[in-house]
Design a protein around this motif. Sequence first.
Motif, PDB file in Angstrom:
ATOM      1  N   SER A  66       0.830  -1.210   0.000  1.00 52.69           N
ATOM      2  CA  SER A  66       0.000   0.000   0.000  1.00 52.69           C
ATOM      3  C   SER A  66       0.859   1.252   0.000  1.00 52.69           C
ATOM      4  N   ALA A  67       1.940   1.238   0.789  1.00 49.87           N
ATOM      5  CA  ALA A  67       2.831   2.401   0.852  1.00 49.87           C
ATOM      6  C   ALA A  67       3.490   2.656  -0.500  1.00 49.87           C
ATOM      7  N   LEU A  68       3.927   1.595  -1.175  1.00 49.45           N
ATOM      8  CA  LEU A  68       4.541   1.766  -2.491  1.00 49.45           C
ATOM      9  C   LEU A  68       3.543   2.313  -3.506  1.00 49.45           C
ATOM     10  N   GLN A  69       2.284   1.897  -3.400  1.00 47.67           N
ATOM     11  CA  GLN A  69       1.282   2.349  -4.359  1.00 47.67           C
ATOM     12  C   GLN A  69       0.969   3.828  -4.228  1.00 47.67           C
ATOM     13  N   ARG A  70       1.345   4.429  -3.102  1.00 46.41           N
ATOM     14  CA  ARG A  70       1.118   5.869  -2.935  1.00 46.41           C
ATOM     15  C   ARG A  70       2.210   6.705  -3.589  1.00 46.41           C
ATOM     16  N   ARG A  71       3.248   6.051  -4.096  1.00 47.20           N
ATOM     17  CA  ARG A  71       4.332   6.757  -4.771  1.00 47.20           C
ATOM     18  C   ARG A  71       3.921   7.104  -6.201  1.00 47.20           C
ATOM     19  N   ALA A  72       4.641   8.066  -6.786  1.00 51.94           N
ATOM     20  CA  ALA A  72       4.284   8.541  -8.124  1.00 51.94           C
ATOM     21  C   ALA A  72       4.420   7.456  -9.181  1.00 51.94           C
ATOM     22  N   ASN A  73       5.527   6.739  -9.184  1.00 50.56           N
ATOM     23  CA  ASN A  73       5.764   5.697 -10.184  1.00 50.56           C
ATOM     24  C   ASN A  73       6.214   4.413  -9.491  1.00 50.56           C
ATOM     25  N   PRO A  74       5.290   3.721  -8.868  1.00 48.18           N
ATOM     26  CA  PRO A  74       5.686   2.527  -8.113  1.00 48.18           C
ATOM     27  C   PRO A  74       6.105   1.394  -9.032  1.00 48.18           C
ATOM     28  N   PRO A  75       7.003   0.545  -8.558  1.00 45.43           N
ATOM     29  CA  PRO A  75       7.342  -0.661  -9.326  1.00 45.43           C
ATOM     30  C   PRO A  75       6.167  -1.623  -9.298  1.00 45.43           C
ATOM     31  N   ARG A  76       6.195  -2.592 -10.178  1.00 50.01           N
ATOM     32  CA  ARG A  76       5.178  -3.638 -10.146  1.00 50.01           C
ATOM     33  C   ARG A  76       5.479  -4.560  -8.963  1.00 50.01           C
ATOM     34  N   ILE A  77       4.440  -5.029  -8.304  1.00 48.42           N
ATOM     35  CA  ILE A  77       4.631  -5.824  -7.086  1.00 48.42           C
ATOM     36  C   ILE A  77       3.955  -7.183  -7.232  1.00 48.42           C
ATOM     37  N   VAL A  78       4.699  -8.225  -6.935  1.00 43.44           N
ATOM     38  CA  VAL A  78       4.147  -9.583  -6.895  1.00 43.44           C
ATOM     39  C   VAL A  78       4.242 -10.070  -5.452  1.00 43.44           C
ATOM     40  N   ALA A  79       3.096 -10.394  -4.858  1.00 42.36           N
ATOM     41  CA  ALA A  79       3.066 -10.892  -3.484  1.00 42.36           C
ATOM     42  C   ALA A  79       3.538 -12.333  -3.452  1.00 42.36           C
ATOM     43  N   LEU A  80       4.206 -12.665  -2.369  1.00 39.44           N
ATOM     44  CA  LEU A  80       4.810 -13.996  -2.234  1.00 39.44           C
ATOM     45  C   LEU A  80       4.535 -14.516  -0.835  1.00 39.44           C
ATOM     46  N   THR A  81       4.052 -15.755  -0.740  1.00 41.73           N
ATOM     47  CA  THR A  81       3.799 -16.322   0.579  1.00 41.73           C
ATOM     48  C   THR A  81       3.890 -17.838   0.522  1.00 41.73           C
ATOM     49  N   SER A  82       3.821 -18.466   1.673  1.00 42.16           N
ATOM     50  CA  SER A  82       4.014 -19.915   1.732  1.00 42.16           C
ATOM     51  C   SER A  82       2.830 -20.694   1.171  1.00 42.16           C
ATOM     52  N   PHE A  83       1.627 -20.145   1.269  1.00 39.47           N
ATOM     53  CA  PHE A  83       0.464 -20.810   0.698  1.00 39.47           C
ATOM     54  C   PHE A  83      -0.622 -19.770   0.418  1.00 39.47           C
ATOM     55  N   ALA A  84      -1.446 -20.063  -0.582  1.00 38.05           N
ATOM     56  CA  ALA A  84      -2.483 -19.136  -1.006  1.00 38.05           C
ATOM     57  C   ALA A  84      -3.727 -19.288  -0.130  1.00 38.05           C
ATOM     58  N   GLN A  85      -4.107 -18.206   0.552  1.00 37.91           N
ATOM     59  CA  GLN A  85      -5.337 -18.157   1.322  1.00 37.91           C
ATOM     60  C   GLN A  85      -6.243 -17.098   0.713  1.00 37.91           C
ATOM     61  N   ASP A  86      -7.551 -17.310   0.801  1.00 42.24           N
ATOM     62  CA  ASP A  86      -8.498 -16.392   0.168  1.00 42.24           C
ATOM     63  C   ASP A  86      -8.230 -14.938   0.521  1.00 42.24           C
ATOM     64  N   GLU A  87      -8.208 -14.642   1.823  1.00 45.27           N
ATOM     65  CA  GLU A  87      -8.081 -13.248   2.231  1.00 45.27           C
ATOM     66  C   GLU A  87      -6.709 -12.682   1.891  1.00 45.27           C
ATOM     67  N   ALA A  88      -5.669 -13.503   1.995  1.00 51.67           N
ATOM     68  CA  ALA A  88      -4.325 -13.021   1.653  1.00 51.67           C
ATOM     69  C   ALA A  88      -4.262 -12.619   0.187  1.00 51.67           C
ATOM     70  N   VAL A  89      -4.819 -13.460  -0.685  1.00 46.74           N
ATOM     71  CA  VAL A  89      -4.811 -13.148  -2.114  1.00 46.74           C
ATOM     72  C   VAL A  89      -5.556 -11.858  -2.380  1.00 46.74           C
ATOM     73  N   HIS A  90      -6.759 -11.740  -1.851  1.00 44.72           N
ATOM     74  CA  HIS A  90      -7.571 -10.553  -2.137  1.00 44.72           C
ATOM     75  C   HIS A  90      -6.996  -9.298  -1.490  1.00 44.72           C
ATOM     76  N   ASP A  91      -6.470  -9.425  -0.281  1.00 44.24           N
ATOM     77  CA  ASP A  91      -5.859  -8.260   0.372  1.00 44.24           C
ATOM     78  C   ASP A  91      -4.668  -7.754  -0.430  1.00 44.24           C
ATOM     79  N   ALA A  92      -3.845  -8.678  -0.931  1.00 46.56           N
ATOM     80  CA  ALA A  92      -2.665  -8.280  -1.698  1.00 46.56           C
ATOM     81  C   ALA A  92      -3.060  -7.587  -2.999  1.00 46.56           C
ATOM     82  N   LEU A  93      -4.037  -8.152  -3.692  1.00 47.40           N
ATOM     83  CA  LEU A  93      -4.466  -7.557  -4.959  1.00 47.40           C
ATOM     84  C   LEU A  93      -5.154  -6.214  -4.739  1.00 47.40           C
ATOM     85  N   ARG A  94      -5.951  -6.124  -3.680  1.00 44.94           N
ATOM     86  CA  ARG A  94      -6.604  -4.842  -3.375  1.00 44.94           C
ATOM     87  C   ARG A  94      -5.570  -3.782  -3.018  1.00 44.94           C
ATOM     88  N   ALA A  95      -4.504  -4.185  -2.335  1.00 44.69           N
ATOM     89  CA  ALA A  95      -3.470  -3.224  -1.942  1.00 44.69           C
ATOM     90  C   ALA A  95      -2.693  -2.696  -3.143  1.00 44.69           C
TER      91      ALA A  95
END
Length: 217
Positions: A66-95
């Motif tokens: 979220s902090a990076l997305q507030r920058r003028a030209n943020p890099p592309r971000i790929v979230a990484l975690t040990s396993f995919a959970q519903d809320e983790a996936v959606h929270d990351a994409l929403r952020a």
Amino acid sequence: MTRVLLVDDDPFARSLLATILTRQGIDVVGQVSDGDEVAEAVDLHHPDVVLMDLVMRRVGGIEAISALQRRANPPRIVALTSFAQDEAVHDALRAGAVGFLVKDENPEKIADAVRDAAAGHGALDGAAARIVVDRIVADGRDTRRADAVRRLAALTDRERDVAAWAGELTNDQIAARVHLSASTVKQHLSSALAKLGLNTRAELAVLVDRAGLTAQR
């Protein structure tokens, strides 16, 4: 060459990812161990993609994304975690993440996901993609149900009572259930169809089912 910043509080995971990506021809320009180090590292290394762990000790990945997305030209971000959970996936994409990967994905897929992100495309592994699709489908069902409920609200109580049986019983059978004459049941059905802009009782039955309207038994 795609430039990547690795963010993960596990030094072994960072080292393994760096090795995987380097062997796949991706330039790992920097590594940091927590979310509060990301902004400075981005300013220093100017990565195309940030591969961001979600669970870290001081500042978690969602907050850092979220902090990076507030920058003028943020890099592309790929979230990484040990396993995919519903809320983790959606929270990351929403952020603001453009992708989501699990750490045990095979090296080629991780590298491809990073390249896809750098090229402006999404990057979801199979489990995350299924979660997103399932949520879209569920949201669609919720929307259709809300619309059906709204439409049926235009009926009188008696019309709804009769409509609830339209897909199961004949007019005579409905009449016996709701204690009306068959001719009155027919009138209520005709009135309901007209109000709802429907042509057949089959269409009415579909709308009733979609709204979750239950007949009084």
